[in-house]
Structure formats: C-alpha cells, structure tokens
Write an enzyme that holds these catalytic residues in place. Structure first.
Site, short mmCIF file in Angstrom:
data_model
loop_
_atom_site.label_atom_id
_atom_site.label_comp_id
_atom_site.label_asym_id
_atom_site.label_seq_id
_atom_site.Cartn_x
_atom_site.Cartn_y
_atom_site.Cartn_z
N CYS A 172 -76.09 -13.47 -52.47
CA CYS A 172 -75.36 -13.96 -53.65
C CYS A 172 -75.50 -13.09 -54.89
CB CYS A 172 -75.77 -15.39 -53.96
SG CYS A 172 -75.25 -16.54 -52.67
N LYS B 276 -80.00 -23.35 -52.92
CA LYS B 276 -80.80 -22.13 -52.75
C LYS B 276 -81.19 -22.03 -51.29
CE LYS B 276 -84.08 -23.60 -55.64
NZ LYS B 276 -83.50 -24.84 -56.17
N PHE C 172 -88.22 -18.76 -62.63
CA PHE C 172 -87.48 -17.52 -62.44
C PHE C 172 -87.94 -16.40 -63.35
CE2 PHE C 172 -83.80 -16.16 -60.02
CZ PHE C 172 -83.89 -17.07 -59.00
N1 LIG Z 1 -75.81 -18.49 -49.04
C1 LIG Z 1 -76.05 -19.05 -50.20
O1 LIG Z 1 -77.20 -19.25 -50.60
C2 LIG Z 1 -74.92 -19.48 -51.09
C3 LIG Z 1 -75.16 -20.35 -52.15
C4 LIG Z 1 -74.10 -20.74 -52.96
C5 LIG Z 1 -72.83 -20.25 -52.71
N2 LIG Z 1 -72.63 -19.39 -51.68
C6 LIG Z 1 -71.25 -18.94 -51.42
O2 LIG Z 1 -70.73 -19.70 -50.35
C7 LIG Z 1 -69.87 -18.89 -49.55
C8 LIG Z 1 -70.35 -18.88 -48.12
O3 LIG Z 1 -71.62 -18.28 -48.08
P1 LIG Z 1 -72.55 -18.33 -46.79
O4 LIG Z 1 -73.84 -17.71 -47.16
O5 LIG Z 1 -72.54 -19.72 -46.24
O6 LIG Z 1 -71.73 -17.37 -45.81
P2 LIG Z 1 -71.92 -17.17 -44.24
O7 LIG Z 1 -71.51 -15.79 -43.96
O8 LIG Z 1 -73.28 -17.64 -43.83
O9 LIG Z 1 -70.87 -18.19 -43.60
C9 LIG Z 1 -69.49 -18.05 -43.70
C10 LIG Z 1 -68.87 -18.53 -42.38
O10 LIG Z 1 -67.46 -18.62 -42.52
C11 LIG Z 1 -66.89 -18.29 -41.26
N3 LIG Z 1 -65.46 -18.00 -41.47
C12 LIG Z 1 -64.89 -16.90 -42.02
N4 LIG Z 1 -63.56 -17.05 -42.08
C13 LIG Z 1 -63.27 -18.26 -41.56
C14 LIG Z 1 -62.07 -18.99 -41.37
N5 LIG Z 1 -60.89 -18.51 -41.75
N6 LIG Z 1 -62.16 -20.21 -40.80
C15 LIG Z 1 -63.33 -20.72 -40.42
N7 LIG Z 1 -64.52 -20.08 -40.60
C16 LIG Z 1 -64.48 -18.87 -41.16
C17 LIG Z 1 -67.72 -17.13 -40.78
O11 LIG Z 1 -67.61 -16.95 -39.39
C18 LIG Z 1 -69.12 -17.58 -41.21
O12 LIG Z 1 -69.78 -18.29 -40.18
C19 LIG Z 1 -69.85 -17.52 -50.22
O13 LIG Z 1 -68.78 -17.45 -51.10
C20 LIG Z 1 -71.16 -17.50 -50.99
O14 LIG Z 1 -71.12 -16.65 -52.10
C21 LIG Z 1 -73.63 -19.01 -50.85
#
Ligand SMILES: NC(=O)c1ccc[n+]([C@@H]2O[C@H](COP(=O)([O-])OP(=O)(O)OC[C@H]3O[C@@H](n4cnc5c(N)ncnc54)[C@H](O)[C@@H]3O)[C@@H](O)[C@H]2O)c1
Length: 440
Positions: free
Chosen positions: A266, A157, A255
């Site tokens: 998300c 989270k 929640f």
């Molecule tokens: N943020 C959350 O709380 C959370 C929790 C669980 C799951 N997720 C999932 O995890 C995934 C990532 O989420 P996030 O919040 O960390 O996203 P984010 O946007 O913060 O980070 C993603 C990163 O990936 C980089 N990127 C994109 N394409 C790339 C490539 N080909 N090579 C290298 N880097 C690349 C981007 O520049 C960016 O910095 C998503 O699918 C999201 O649904 C997020």
C-alpha cells in the site's frame, strides 16, 4: 444481506469473511482459480491472524461461498464490493484495469438495483469511471436497471486485518445516493454498536481520504527515519526522542518507529499514485516527493552499516537475516525492504541464510532461483556459522532471543538491527557488537 465480494485477496477475503461473520450471505469471486481452489478445500491463500478460523466457521454455517463464475457472482449480491488490486502503472498512477474490468462484468450481468462499492484504493474520479463502465455495458443490452456507485475505502492493516474490520476506528463512505447510503449504514451497523463510526461524505472526498491517510502515515515513517539518522550523527538516541515527542497529544506515540523504510502493497504505491494524481492536476506534492526519496534511501541504511563494518566486498561472508515479510504477522512480500537489502548484500558477494515464521514460501517466489539465498527452519538455525545477524522484520519471536546461544552460533557476535528490538546497553553487556537505527 446478500453480498458479492469481487477480488478475494487480502482485503476481499477479510472483508467477505467479516461480513459473513455478522450474518450476511457472502459470495467471494476471484479470477484466480488457484485461490478459489484453496478456499474451497478449506484453506486460505494468505497468512492473516484469525482469518482461517473465521473462514471455516462461516463456510460451515453456509454464509460464505467462493466462485470463479462471474455471472453467478454478479447476480448474487445486492451490494457488489470491488476489492481487486490497483497496482502501480509504469508512470506511478494506480492501474485501474482490474477495477474497470470488474465494473464491466457487473454491467454485463446485473438485472436488478445494485450498490457497487469501490473498496479498492482508487484515485479521485474512479467512481465516475466505474459508473460509466457499468452504464456502457447496460446500454449495450438496452437495460435501464438503476444502480449506485459508492466509495468505501478500506483501512485494515495486514497482520491485524480481522480485528480492524470487526472493530474499525472509522468507516468512510462516500455516497451521494440516499438509498445506497442507507444500505451502507445498515451493512456496517453490526461493526459499530457502541457508537457511530461511519463518516458519510461525498465520493471524491472519500477517495482522497484513503490516499491522504496512507500518505500521512508514510510521512511519519520517513520523518522518523530521517530524525533517527540525524540522532545517530549527533550522538542522540531516537528512542528517547520518540518518547519525548510522542507524549505530545498532537503527535501521539503511534507510528513513530524508525526502521529500514516502509514497504508493503500500500504505502509505496499509494504515495506514488497520489503524487501522480496531483501532477495530472498540475500540482507538485513537495512533501510526498521527499517522503518517497527518504524511504528509498532508508532501505540502504542497514547495508551501509554492514559495509562500514565489513568493507565494501562481502564475498565469502554469510549473513543471517531474521524477517522477510514487509511487516510482522503477514506473509506479504510486496515491496518488502528485505528484497532490496538481500539483493544488495548478494550483489556484493554475500550469502544469506534467512528465516521468517510465515513468509518463506512467498519469499521463494519473490526471490526466484537465487542460489545465494538459503532458508532456515528456525532463527537459531539461520545464524549458524553466519558472520553477523541482520534483523529486518520485527516478529515477536525475535524480541527476546537466547543471546548466549546466538553468540555460540555466530562466527562473531555482531547484530545489525533494522527494527531497534533490543536495549543497546543490554545487548552490548552480553558481548555483542550492536548496530541499531538512530540509537547511541
Ligand atoms: N492489502 C492491504 O493491506 C490493503 C489495505 C487497504 C486497502 N487495500 C487496497 O485494496 C485493494 C486490494 O488489495 P489486496 O491487497 O487485497 O490485493 P490482492 O492482490 O491481495 O487481491 C486482489 C485480488 O483481486 C483478484 N482480481 C483481479 N481482477 C479481478 C476481477 N476482475 N474479478 C475478480 N477478481 C479479480 C486478483 O486475482 C486478486 O486475488 C487495493 O486497491 C489495495 O490498495 C489494501
């Protein structure tokens, strides 16, 4: 173990730092040069409690590295985590272009057995697409290096991400290859020393587990929001109802807080994506359609209360807004309800003076050059001369304000509380008009 983290965002950076914390050699790749520069100069590009210290500690120990060099990243780790973004496409489905691009890069440069781990939230079947993309790239080079694709959805989270990764409730691994499953068990052993929390399953079930979890949580929120609105209509108090139902162990207390609707990077996109996945499979998810609809409506509830009090035309009014981030302890503004609430108030002629402890820089980017929105340096500075206070994010520092000072700064003592932070009778006893969500 040598690990590569592809994508150094909220999930990738936290996962990379935590894996380094337990002794692994982690290289984090991102294509965003700016992020990598911030990390290389000793900072972090996001706000996440405990993360900066952990990143510094592991960099200093030589276990955590950052790069924009794809080839270096792919040759580095035996385990390649894909933690790139999966934003919603126009039709609501998860856009997999970053995931597939990351997979292609792996196929382009890998030269020994690798476990590719889908950590991004991805629709059922994505592991097959990743496997195929890597296979195609290998085939172009006539390379037969073996590899396994594993699903390992992330449940951290934002705001408590480091704690969640270090002490997970569960670790879901979808793996159908024994060698890969063993590597994943070894990798996660340090995070579950008192009892095994790793749930091994088939890949498709792991992929669906993540969507089912977020869809269930979004459902609880929308359900409670509707109950709160009903309580208000009927003269009941949702806070008492919450305690009454939470005591049932089948329901539980977590929640069950009504508010201004769910946001963040998300829930909104994952609910949309699972609805689309089902539609593609010929099914309509009735419950989730309703969850989404209820959430959209809920974002308007605070504004409705404001309009009821001040009338439809807000020209010449100024509102103080406490909280911009979609939830406390993060600077993440993605799909934050504050965006919708502020935009609607402004559309109706109001000015806003906002305060958020950490999200104001992000908010400035999200709102762009919005002349009717100003930012204040403190909660009290935000209310100076405002017609009313609107509370949008439940930061701890808003929980026990100096009500006497608030009263002197506001033009009129009126609070619209989208997070039910205060006991209505107490606030009213101090001379405020107080409008919470679903309370008497
Ligand atoms: N943020 C959350 O709380 C959370 C929790 C669980 C799951 N997720 C999932 O995890 C995934 C990532 O989420 P996030 O919040 O960390 O996203 P984010 O946007 O913060 O980070 C993603 C990163 O990936 C980089 N990127 C994109 N394409 C790339 C490539 N080909 N090579 C290298 N880097 C690349 C981007 O520049 C960016 O910095 C998503 O699918 C999201 O649904 C997020």
């Amino acid at each position: 173990m040598k690990i590569t983290m592809i994508g150094t965002g909220y999930v990738g950076l936290v996962s990379g730092a935590c894996l380094a914390e337990v002794g692994n050699d982690v290289l984090c790749l991102d294509l965003d040069q700016r992020k990598i520069e911030i990390l290389e100069s000793g900072g972090i590009p996001i706000h996440e409690p405990g993360l900066l210290e952990m990143v510094k500690r592991n960099r200093a120990a030589g276990r955590l590295h950052f790069t924009t060099n794809v080839e270096k990243a792919v040759t580095w780790g035996q385990v390649q985590f894909i933690a790139v973004g999966t934003p919603p496409d126009e039709d609501g489905s998860a856009d997999l272009k970053h995931v597939v691009a990351a997979a292609r890069n792996i196929g382009r440069y890998m030269n020994e057995y690798k476990v590719i781990v889908d950590k991004s939230t991805v629709p059922v079947g994505t592991a097959d697409a990743v496997r195929a993309a890597i296979g195609e790239e290998l085939a172009k080079r006539g390379d037969k290096t073996p590899y396994a694709v594993v699903s390992n959805p992330e449940f951290l989270k934002e705001g408590a991400a480091v704690e969640d990764f270090m002490r997970p409730d569960r670790i879901v691994v979808g793996a159908e290859d024994e060698r890969a499953a063993h590597i994943m068990r070894t990798l996660y052993a340090p995070f579950q020393r008192n009892h095994d929390r790793l749930i091994l399953m088939d890949v498709r079930s792991a992929e669906l587990t993540k969507y089912a979890a977020n869809a269930m949580l979004a459902t609880r929120i929308s359900f409670m929001n509707e109950m709160a609105n009903l309580a208000e209509r009927l003269g009941a108090d949702i806070e008492q109802v919450r305690r009454g139902i939470g005591s049932d162990p089948r329901i539980g207390y977590h929640f069950l807080y009504p508010g201004v609707g769910y946001g963040g990077s998300c829930f909104p996109k994952d609910v949309k994506a699972v609805i689309k996945t089902a539609a593609d499979a010929g099914m309509k998810l009735e419950v989730l359609h309703a969850v989404e609809l209820a959430n959209e409506k809920q974002k308007g509830v605070l504004v409705d209360k404001i309009l009821k009090y001040f009338g439809e035309n807000l020209s010449g009014r100024t509102f103080a807004m406490w909280g911009l981030a979609f939830k406390p302890n993060t600077d993440d503004m993605r799909e934050a309800p504050s965006l919708v609430i502020a935009a609607e108030l402004i559309r109706r002629g109001a000015n806003i003076t906002a305060y958020d402890p950490v999200a104001m820089d992000e908010a400035k980017q999200a709102f762009g050059n919005e002349l009717k929105l100003r930012y204040a340096a403190s909660p009290l500075a935000a209310v100076e001369g405002a017609d009313a206070l609107a509370i949008v994010t439940e930061w701890k520092e808003f929980r026990s304000p100096d009500f006497a000072a608030l009263k002197t700064k506001l033009k009129q003592p009126v609070i619209f509380d989208g997070r039910n932070l205060y006991e209505p009778a107490d606030v009213r006893a101090q001379g405020f008009e107080y409008f919470p969500i679903g309370r008497k």
